[in-house]
Design a protein around this motif. Sequence first.
Motif, PDB file in Angstrom:
ATOM      1  N   UNK A  29       0.804  -1.222   0.000  1.00 41.98           N
ATOM      2  CA  UNK A  29       0.000   0.000   0.000  1.00 41.98           C
ATOM      3  C   UNK A  29       0.837   1.272   0.000  1.00 41.98           C
ATOM      4  N   UNK A  30       2.150   1.131   0.163  1.00 42.49           N
ATOM      5  CA  UNK A  30       3.002   2.320   0.225  1.00 42.49           C
ATOM      6  C   UNK A  30       4.065   2.364  -0.861  1.00 42.49           C
ATOM      7  N   UNK A  31       4.321   1.256  -1.527  1.00 40.31           N
ATOM      8  CA  UNK A  31       5.353   1.201  -2.552  1.00 40.31           C
ATOM      9  C   UNK A  31       4.722   0.913  -3.908  1.00 40.31           C
ATOM     10  N   UNK A  32       5.297   1.474  -4.962  1.00 39.65           N
ATOM     11  CA  UNK A  32       4.738   1.305  -6.302  1.00 39.65           C
ATOM     12  C   UNK A  32       4.865  -0.098  -6.851  1.00 39.65           C
ATOM     13  N   UNK A  33       5.936  -0.795  -6.476  1.00 37.48           N
ATOM     14  CA  UNK A  33       6.157  -2.166  -6.943  1.00 37.48           C
ATOM     15  C   UNK A  33       6.825  -2.943  -5.814  1.00 37.48           C
TER      16      UNK A  33
END
Length: 300
Positions: free
Chosen positions: A140-144
């Motif tokens: 939920x906090x990192x793009x990948x």
Amino acid sequence: MTLRLSTVILPVDRWHEGGRAAWQRAEELGFHAGYTYDHLSWRSFRDDTWFGALPTLTAAATATERLRLGTLVTSPNFRHPVTLAKELISLDDISGGRITLGIGAGGDGFDATALGQERWTPRERADRFAEFVPLLDRLLTEGAVTQHGTFYSADEARNIPGCVQRPRLPFAVAATGPRGLRLAARHGQAWVTTGDPKLYADGTPEQSVAALRGQIDKLGTACAEAGRDVTELDKILLTGFTPEQNTVLRSLDAFVDFAGRHQELGFTEIVIHWPVPDSLFAADEAVFEKIATEAVAQLA
């Protein structure tokens, strides 16, 4: 801090036959949040109508404007962090950033094995929960995200654009044991409890308050070990599972007395069940609405 009052609306009504109206009425009554259970079925409702939590919350998001929305609670019993993260990001967007994820290790009710797995022991549930929450936090906090765990893995899982709420939507972690409390201290913006289940049938209100005080003390210890101030976490009590469950909604005075005692313990939010006739959560609707509109002012 002023005590917040919220409600949990079970997904037992067809959307066009009372479902939408309940969520809209909850907003009109001034509740802080409207939650729902994330189960496939539940206890006495097993053979009755029961809809899915996330579609229900999506519909509620389009039918309301201010009411916070969330689960009480989602668990690993039939969720995977990768797919759950994508659904939550979508729901947070649709709601305009009004979603709180209540999350717990799950129980051993009949829907816990609905996917065909063997019934997990408490330790097995705790093991999965300890892996589930940190991975979901990353998703939920990192793009990948790529992570390979014992129970849950992600391989280049993309979650763009992320949550409307930054750095992510809040977690309300349901926990009473040491491992769960450590997860609440590390990853939670709130902590959830229903009290001590051993006291539900035969305990006294005084014993329940003492047990809750002990849980809050343990949460404080877990926060200190994690380098957090326990006052940073909201403390949510989901009612209906303490020795007073038959009297809490009997009158405004009874509720104010109950809520006041728990506010003194440090609870910042109390959640009451939307009345469901002929069930554990049956209640006088007029009294319920009086509590919704008048109790918080009396407790201020």
